[in-house]
Design a protein around this motif. Structure first.
Motif, mmCIF file in Angstrom:
data_model
loop_
_atom_site.group_PDB
_atom_site.id
_atom_site.type_symbol
_atom_site.label_atom_id
_atom_site.label_comp_id
_atom_site.label_asym_id
_atom_site.label_seq_id
_atom_site.Cartn_x
_atom_site.Cartn_y
_atom_site.Cartn_z
ATOM 1 N N ASP A 54 0.742 -1.147 0.033
ATOM 2 C CA ASP A 54 0.087 -0.050 -0.216
ATOM 3 C C ASP A 54 0.945 1.183 0.067
ATOM 4 O O ASP A 54 1.682 1.591 0.842
ATOM 5 C CB ASP A 54 -0.677 -0.044 1.185
ATOM 6 N N GLU A 55 0.933 2.103 -1.020
ATOM 7 C CA GLU A 55 1.857 3.326 -1.220
ATOM 8 C C GLU A 55 1.455 4.266 -0.082
ATOM 9 O O GLU A 55 2.478 5.081 0.211
ATOM 10 C CB GLU A 55 1.764 3.615 -2.489
ATOM 11 N N ARG A 56 0.254 4.403 0.585
ATOM 12 C CA ARG A 56 -0.048 5.338 1.661
ATOM 13 C C ARG A 56 0.605 4.806 3.002
ATOM 14 O O ARG A 56 1.131 5.575 3.573
ATOM 15 C CB ARG A 56 -1.491 5.692 1.564
ATOM 16 N N LEU A 57 0.516 3.587 3.257
ATOM 17 C CA LEU A 57 1.082 3.087 4.563
ATOM 18 C C LEU A 57 2.215 2.189 4.425
ATOM 19 O O LEU A 57 3.033 2.110 5.276
ATOM 20 C CB LEU A 57 -0.308 2.159 5.094
ATOM 21 N N PHE A 58 2.444 1.487 3.382
ATOM 22 C CA PHE A 58 3.442 0.409 3.369
ATOM 23 C C PHE A 58 3.372 -0.692 4.174
ATOM 24 O O PHE A 58 2.283 -0.526 5.086
ATOM 25 C CB PHE A 58 5.135 1.236 3.451
ATOM 26 N N LEU A 59 4.104 -1.746 4.254
ATOM 27 C CA LEU A 59 3.916 -2.697 4.981
ATOM 28 C C LEU A 59 4.881 -2.829 6.199
ATOM 29 O O LEU A 59 5.821 -1.908 6.172
ATOM 30 C CB LEU A 59 4.432 -4.243 4.262
ATOM 31 N N PRO A 60 4.435 -3.552 7.153
ATOM 32 C CA PRO A 60 5.227 -3.395 8.697
ATOM 33 C C PRO A 60 6.908 -3.468 8.467
ATOM 34 O O PRO A 60 7.379 -2.690 8.990
ATOM 35 C CB PRO A 60 4.642 -4.424 9.297
ATOM 36 N N SER A 61 7.136 -4.338 7.575
ATOM 37 C CA SER A 61 8.586 -4.458 7.522
ATOM 38 C C SER A 61 9.441 -3.359 6.823
ATOM 39 O O SER A 61 10.651 -3.069 6.969
ATOM 40 C CB SER A 61 9.122 -5.889 6.962
ATOM 41 N N VAL A 62 8.755 -2.656 5.679
ATOM 42 C CA VAL A 62 9.114 -1.513 5.038
ATOM 43 C C VAL A 62 9.338 -0.599 5.932
ATOM 44 O O VAL A 62 10.004 0.413 6.128
ATOM 45 C CB VAL A 62 8.155 -1.352 3.949
ATOM 46 N N ARG A 63 8.246 -0.228 7.011
ATOM 47 C CA ARG A 63 8.062 0.835 7.991
ATOM 48 C C ARG A 63 9.434 0.873 8.825
ATOM 49 O O ARG A 63 9.940 1.752 9.082
ATOM 50 C CB ARG A 63 6.949 0.795 8.493
ATOM 51 N N ARG A 64 9.594 -0.658 9.411
ATOM 52 C CA ARG A 64 10.542 -0.756 10.163
ATOM 53 C C ARG A 64 11.787 -0.334 9.474
ATOM 54 O O ARG A 64 13.033 0.155 10.207
ATOM 55 C CB ARG A 64 10.400 -2.510 10.894
ATOM 56 N N MET A 65 12.312 -0.989 8.186
ATOM 57 C CA MET A 65 13.308 -0.836 7.648
ATOM 58 C C MET A 65 13.654 0.975 7.424
ATOM 59 O O MET A 65 14.831 1.019 7.500
ATOM 60 C CB MET A 65 13.412 -1.424 6.099
ATOM 61 N N LEU A 66 12.544 1.691 7.179
ATOM 62 C CA LEU A 66 12.861 3.029 7.133
ATOM 63 C C LEU A 66 13.398 3.745 8.129
ATOM 64 O O LEU A 66 14.163 4.397 8.283
ATOM 65 C CB LEU A 66 11.619 3.740 6.397
ATOM 66 N N ASP A 67 12.713 3.242 9.205
ATOM 67 C CA ASP A 67 12.823 3.429 10.545
ATOM 68 C C ASP A 67 14.555 3.360 11.059
ATOM 69 O O ASP A 67 15.296 4.134 11.335
ATOM 70 C CB ASP A 67 12.203 3.083 11.759
ATOM 71 N N ASP A 68 14.852 1.972 10.621
ATOM 72 C CA ASP A 68 16.376 1.418 10.958
ATOM 73 C C ASP A 68 17.106 2.339 10.143
ATOM 74 O O ASP A 68 18.111 2.612 10.445
ATOM 75 C CB ASP A 68 16.339 0.017 10.645
ATOM 76 N N LEU A 69 16.946 2.623 8.731
ATOM 77 C CA LEU A 69 17.771 3.410 7.880
ATOM 78 C C LEU A 69 18.076 4.695 8.566
ATOM 79 O O LEU A 69 19.072 5.362 8.384
ATOM 80 C CB LEU A 69 17.227 3.476 6.604
ATOM 81 N N SER A 70 16.943 5.324 9.057
ATOM 82 C CA SER A 70 17.157 6.701 9.522
ATOM 83 C C SER A 70 18.092 6.933 10.692
ATOM 84 O O SER A 70 18.437 8.046 11.208
ATOM 85 C CB SER A 70 15.564 7.608 9.927
ATOM 86 N N ARG A 71 18.190 5.809 11.571
ATOM 87 C CA ARG A 71 19.017 5.723 12.858
ATOM 88 C C ARG A 71 20.628 5.203 12.371
ATOM 89 O O ARG A 71 21.404 5.384 13.233
ATOM 90 C CB ARG A 71 18.536 4.596 13.497
ATOM 91 N N GLU A 72 20.682 4.666 11.163
ATOM 92 C CA GLU A 72 22.200 4.479 10.689
ATOM 93 C C GLU A 72 22.965 5.684 10.338
ATOM 94 O O GLU A 72 22.564 6.801 9.853
ATOM 95 C CB GLU A 72 22.092 3.475 9.531
#
Length: 131
Positions: free
Chosen positions: A53-71
């Motif tokens: 879903d392009e508005r919400l994305f899937l759970p692992s995608v959201r987690r990955m984006l969060d993890d990317l922003s912390r690196e």
């Protein structure tokens, strides 16, 4: 150059156009082989099951984006094919831009060289009917 890598895998269970060999395990194996050949280090694996879903994305995608922003360093985000980010081109482009904005660099292992007619057929189907 050795890079830290996030691997993203996704299947869509009710996808009639999907290959019978298209499993999370097969995708992971492909990505692990690529990272070994290129001396990259897998830091995290992300796996989703379902339509994107392009508005919400899937759970692992959201987690990955969060993890990317912390690196603190650039991370390679790897999938066996770009279609894992979504069957609709608009969804894929949006997600690739977000990955880049969060400090990642997306690579699809099997494209564009082996971009098959099945994937193009799949993309056209989902552009017309929704994912």
């Amino acid at each position: 150059v050795k890079m830290l890598t996030f691997v993203y895998c996704r299947v869509v269970p009710d996808n009639l156009l999907q290959s019978v060999n298209d499993t999370l395990e097969a995708q992971e194996k492909t990505c692990r082989s690529y990272t070994l050949r290129n001396s990259h280090l897998i830091k995290r694996m992300y796996k989703d099951n379902g339509p994107m879903d392009e508005r919400l994305f899937l759970p692992s995608v959201r987690r990955m984006l969060d993890d990317l922003s912390r690196e603190r360093k650039e991370i390679l985000v790897l999938s066996d094919t770009e279609m894992r980010l979504g069957f609709k081109r608009k969804t894929r482009e949006k997600l690739k831009n977000l990955i880049q904005q969060h400090g990642g660099q997306f690579i699809a292992i099997n494209e564009p060289e082996s971009f098959t007619s099945a994937f193009l057929q799949e993309e056209m189907f989902y552009e017309e009917n929704g994912e």
